[in-house]
Write a protein that holds these residues in place. Structure first.
Motif, PDB file in Angstrom:
ATOM      1  N   ASP A  20       0.863  -1.173   0.000  1.00  4.14           N
ATOM      2  CA  ASP A  20       0.000   0.000   0.000  1.00  4.14           C
ATOM      3  C   ASP A  20       0.904   1.227   0.000  1.00  4.14           C
ATOM      4  OD1 ASP A  20      -1.528   2.274   1.000  1.00  4.14           O
ATOM      5  OD2 ASP A  20      -3.105   0.822   1.428  1.00  4.14           O
ATOM      6  N   LYS A  21       0.781   2.063  -1.004  1.00  8.63           N
ATOM      7  CA  LYS A  21       1.694   3.195  -1.173  1.00  8.63           C
ATOM      8  C   LYS A  21       1.637   4.176  -0.003  1.00  8.63           C
ATOM      9  CE  LYS A  21       2.887   6.845  -4.377  1.00  8.63           C
ATOM     10  NZ  LYS A  21       2.095   8.046  -4.488  1.00  8.63           N
ATOM     11  N   GLU A  22       0.481   4.380   0.577  1.00  6.87           N
ATOM     12  CA  GLU A  22       0.358   5.351   1.667  1.00  6.87           C
ATOM     13  C   GLU A  22       0.833   4.805   3.017  1.00  6.87           C
ATOM     14  OE1 GLU A  22      -0.350   8.593   1.268  1.00  6.87           O
ATOM     15  OE2 GLU A  22      -0.337   8.081  -0.855  1.00  6.87           O
ATOM     16  N   ASN A  53      -7.239   1.966  -3.150  1.00  5.54           N
ATOM     17  CA  ASN A  53      -5.889   2.408  -2.812  1.00  5.54           C
ATOM     18  C   ASN A  53      -4.930   2.288  -3.990  1.00  5.54           C
ATOM     19  OD1 ASN A  53      -7.142   2.400  -0.342  1.00  5.54           O
ATOM     20  ND2 ASN A  53      -5.501   1.360   0.733  1.00  5.54           N
ATOM     21  N   ASP A  54      -3.893   3.140  -3.978  1.00  8.79           N
ATOM     22  CA  ASP A  54      -2.764   2.995  -4.889  1.00  8.79           C
ATOM     23  C   ASP A  54      -1.836   1.961  -4.281  1.00  8.79           C
ATOM     24  OD1 ASP A  54      -3.824   5.140  -6.214  1.00  8.79           O
ATOM     25  OD2 ASP A  54      -2.145   6.480  -5.857  1.00  8.79           O
ATOM     26  N   TYR A  65       2.398  -0.757 -10.833  1.00  9.18           N
ATOM     27  CA  TYR A  65       1.758   0.298 -10.061  1.00  9.18           C
ATOM     28  C   TYR A  65       0.295   0.240 -10.452  1.00  9.18           C
ATOM     29  CZ  TYR A  65       0.765   5.114  -8.510  1.00  9.18           C
ATOM     30  OH  TYR A  65       0.248   6.225  -7.906  1.00  9.18           O
ATOM     31  N   ALA A  66      -0.618   0.211  -9.482  1.00 10.64           N
ATOM     32  CA  ALA A  66      -2.019  -0.043  -9.823  1.00 10.64           C
ATOM     33  C   ALA A  66      -2.983   0.557  -8.818  1.00 10.64           C
ATOM     34  CB  ALA A  66      -2.243  -1.558  -9.894  1.00 10.64           C
ATOM     35  N   ASP A  67      -4.236   0.628  -9.242  1.00 11.52           N
ATOM     36  CA  ASP A  67      -5.366   0.963  -8.371  1.00 11.52           C
ATOM     37  C   ASP A  67      -6.100  -0.333  -8.065  1.00 11.52           C
ATOM     38  OD1 ASP A  67      -5.144   3.809  -8.441  1.00 11.52           O
ATOM     39  OD2 ASP A  67      -6.053   3.801 -10.434  1.00 11.52           O
ATOM     40  N   ARG A  86      -1.536   1.369 -13.627  1.00 12.67           N
ATOM     41  CA  ARG A  86      -1.344   2.803 -13.815  1.00 12.67           C
ATOM     42  C   ARG A  86       0.043   3.022 -14.393  1.00 12.67           C
ATOM     43  NH1 ARG A  86      -2.841   6.186  -8.606  1.00 12.67           N
ATOM     44  NH2 ARG A  86      -2.710   7.791 -10.193  1.00 12.67           N
ATOM     45  N   VAL A  92       6.606   8.318  -8.462  1.00 10.12           N
ATOM     46  CA  VAL A  92       6.285   6.960  -8.010  1.00 10.12           C
ATOM     47  C   VAL A  92       7.511   6.061  -8.138  1.00 10.12           C
ATOM     48  CG1 VAL A  92       4.897   4.892  -8.463  1.00 10.12           C
ATOM     49  CG2 VAL A  92       3.825   7.141  -8.423  1.00 10.12           C
TER      50      VAL A  92
END
Length: 106
Positions: A20-22, A53-54, A65-67, A86, A92
């Motif tokens: 999870d990027k965040e 989430n990204d 890299y994806a949603d 993405r 990123v």
């Protein structure tokens, strides 16, 4: 003129890590299928929802890299997460190289 090409997902069995990027939380799963536009990964049903989430996915020789666009419950104690690819942006990619291995001992 009718478009005759079609992009289908193909079976691609591989272990994977979803980051999870965040939050930088890591979730482990198994890739079910993949295409240039997305991927589906099976995870334990206890994995928290990451819908919307990204994420960055690492699966053997592939980084995406994806949603997260869908989560489907299965009957075997698992759930399937559907991902839409993405484009990587410079920020990123920088993030990926700075953070993806945090907390992993060599």
């Amino acid at each position: 003129m009718e478009e005759r090409r079609e992009i289908n997902r193909v079976e691609f069995k591989a272990n994977s890590v979803i980051v999870d990027k965040e939050s930088l939380e890591k979730y482990f799963g198994e890739v079910k299928n993949v295409s240039p536009l997305g991927m589906a990964i099976t995870v334990d049903e206890k994995t928290p929802s990451i819908l919307g989430n990204d994420v960055i996915v690492v699966a053997e020789t592939l980084i995406m890299y994806a949603d997260v666009v869908r989560e489907d419950q299965e009957t075997n104690g698992k759930k399937t997460i559907a991902l839409k690819a993405r484009k990587f942006t410079p920020d990123v990619l920088q993030y990926l190289f700075e953070h993806i291995a945090e907390g992993i001992e060599e």
